[in-house]
Design a protein around this motif. Structure first.
Motif, short mmCIF file in Angstrom:
data_model
loop_
_atom_site.label_atom_id
_atom_site.label_comp_id
_atom_site.label_asym_id
_atom_site.label_seq_id
_atom_site.Cartn_x
_atom_site.Cartn_y
_atom_site.Cartn_z
N GLU A 117 36.70 61.54 61.42
CA GLU A 117 38.04 61.80 60.90
C GLU A 117 38.61 60.60 60.17
O GLU A 117 39.42 60.73 59.26
CB GLU A 117 38.96 62.24 62.04
N ALA A 118 38.15 59.40 60.55
CA ALA A 118 38.64 58.18 59.90
C ALA A 118 37.88 57.88 58.60
O ALA A 118 38.44 57.31 57.67
CB ALA A 118 38.51 56.99 60.85
N ALA A 119 36.60 58.28 58.54
CA ALA A 119 35.75 57.85 57.42
C ALA A 119 35.54 58.91 56.34
O ALA A 119 35.27 58.57 55.19
CB ALA A 119 34.38 57.41 57.95
N LEU A 120 35.67 60.18 56.70
CA LEU A 120 35.32 61.25 55.76
C LEU A 120 36.57 61.90 55.17
O LEU A 120 37.61 61.98 55.84
CB LEU A 120 34.46 62.31 56.45
N PRO A 121 36.48 62.40 53.94
CA PRO A 121 37.63 63.07 53.33
C PRO A 121 37.93 64.39 54.03
O PRO A 121 37.04 64.99 54.66
CB PRO A 121 37.17 63.31 51.88
N PRO A 122 39.17 64.87 53.92
CA PRO A 122 39.57 66.11 54.60
C PRO A 122 38.68 67.31 54.28
O PRO A 122 38.42 68.13 55.16
CB PRO A 122 41.00 66.34 54.10
N ASP A 124 35.48 67.36 53.72
CA ASP A 124 34.26 67.26 54.52
C ASP A 124 34.53 67.69 55.96
O ASP A 124 33.70 68.37 56.58
CB ASP A 124 33.71 65.84 54.50
N ILE A 125 35.67 67.26 56.49
CA ILE A 125 36.03 67.64 57.86
C ILE A 125 36.22 69.15 57.95
O ILE A 125 35.76 69.80 58.90
CB ILE A 125 37.31 66.91 58.30
N HIS A 126 36.86 69.72 56.95
CA HIS A 126 37.07 71.18 56.93
C HIS A 126 35.73 71.91 56.88
O HIS A 126 35.50 72.87 57.63
CB HIS A 126 37.93 71.58 55.73
N ASP A 127 34.84 71.47 55.99
CA ASP A 127 33.54 72.12 55.84
C ASP A 127 32.74 72.07 57.14
O ASP A 127 31.98 72.99 57.45
CB ASP A 127 32.73 71.47 54.72
N ALA A 128 32.92 70.98 57.89
CA ALA A 128 32.19 70.82 59.14
C ALA A 128 32.60 71.86 60.18
O ALA A 128 31.87 72.13 61.13
CB ALA A 128 32.40 69.42 59.70
N HIS A 129 33.78 72.46 59.98
CA HIS A 129 34.29 73.38 60.99
C HIS A 129 34.25 74.84 60.55
O HIS A 129 34.83 75.70 61.24
CB HIS A 129 35.73 72.98 61.35
N VAL A 130 33.59 75.13 59.45
CA VAL A 130 33.56 76.52 58.97
C VAL A 130 32.93 77.45 60.00
O VAL A 130 33.51 78.50 60.35
CB VAL A 130 32.81 76.61 57.63
N GLN A 131 31.75 77.13 60.49
CA GLN A 131 31.07 78.00 61.44
C GLN A 131 31.82 78.13 62.77
O GLN A 131 31.99 79.25 63.28
CB GLN A 131 29.64 77.53 61.69
N PRO A 132 32.31 77.01 63.34
CA PRO A 132 33.11 77.14 64.56
C PRO A 132 34.35 78.01 64.36
O PRO A 132 34.73 78.77 65.26
CB PRO A 132 33.50 75.69 64.89
#
Length: 199
Positions: A117-122, A124-132
Motif C-alpha cells: 500500500e505504501a509502494a504501489l499506485p492505487p 495496482d492495489i485495486h487490480d490485486a483485489h479484483v478476484q477477492p
C-alpha cells in the motif's frame, strides 16, 4: 555444431539457470523480509537473498517493481487456496470461513500488505483485489437473496467494509494494537455485524 557453439550454448544456459536461481532467491527473501518489516531496504533484501545490490537491480529496476512481483505471487498463491474453500451452505457460516481464510493468508504475508500500500499506485492495489472482490460479491449477493445479509446498503460498500476490516487488522497487528489470536474473531464479528439486517 562446432565446439565453440556448444560452449557458448552451455555458458548461456548456465547464465540463465543462475539468473533463475537468483530471481527465486530474491523473491523469497523479499517475501520473508517484507512480511516482517514493510520498510526493509533493498540492501537488506539483497543480503538475505545472498546476492549483491547490483544483481538485484539487474532483475528488478526498483524496490516498487520487486514489491509488485512479490505481491503478484502472493495473490496467485492466495487465489489458489481460496478457490478450494467451501463457500456453500449458510451464507453467514460461509462468509466466516472466507474471512478467516483470507485473514490467515493475509497474515502469512504479514507486513507485505503495508509495504504494498505504501509502494504501489492505487490502480495496482485495486487490480490485486479484483478476484477477492468477485468472490466476496457472489457470497454477499447470495446472503442478501436469502435474507441473511442486509440489502439496504450498496453491495460495493459492504465489500469495501470487509476488505478494509481485513487490511485494518493487518495494520493494527503491525502496530501492536491487537494480537494475532484476537484478529480472526475481531474481523469476523465486525463484518458480520455490518452485514446483519437490522431488526
Amino acid at each position: 555444431m562446432t565446439m565453440q557453439t556448444l560452449g557458448t550454448a552451455a555458458a548461456t544456459g548456465a547464465k540463465r539457470a543462475d539468473a533463475r536461481k537468483n530471481i527465486a532467491a530474491i523473491i523469497e527473501a523479499a517475501t520473508v523480509s517484507l512480511a516482517k518489516d514493510p520498510n526493509v531496504s533493498v540492501n537488506d533484501i539483497a543480503k538475505a537473498a545472498g546476492v549483491g545490490r547490483v544483481t538485484l537491480y539487474g532483475h528488478f529496476d526498483s524496490r516498487a517493481a520487486l514489491i509488485r512481483e512479490v505481491v503478484n505471487r502472493a495473490i496467485d498463491d492466495t487465489d489458489r487456496e481460496l478457490n478450494d474453500l467451501d463457500l456453500e451452505g449458510d451464507p453467514r457460516e460461509a462468509i466466516a470461513r472466507l474471512l478467516e481464510a483470507t485473514w490467515r493468508l493475509t497474515h502469512r504475508y504479514g507486513s507485505l500488505v503495508v509495504a504494498a500500500e505504501a509502494a504501489l499506485p492505487p490502480d495496482d492495489i485495486h487490480d490485486a483485489h479484483v478476484q477477492p472482490i468477485i468472490r466476496m460479491r457472489g457470497l454477499i449477493e447470495r446472503g442478501q437473496a436469502s435474507g441473511a445479509f442486509r440489502s439496504d446498503l450498496p453491495i460495493a460498500w459492504l465489500i469495501e467494509v470487509a476488505h478494509s476490516t481485513v487490511h485494518g487488522a493487518a495494520d493494527a497487528l503491525h502496530r501492536g494494537d491487537i494480537t494475532e489470536a484476537q484478529a480472526p474473531a475481531l474481523i469476523t464479528d465486525t463484518v458480520l455485524a455490518v452485514l446483519t439486517p437490522s431488526r
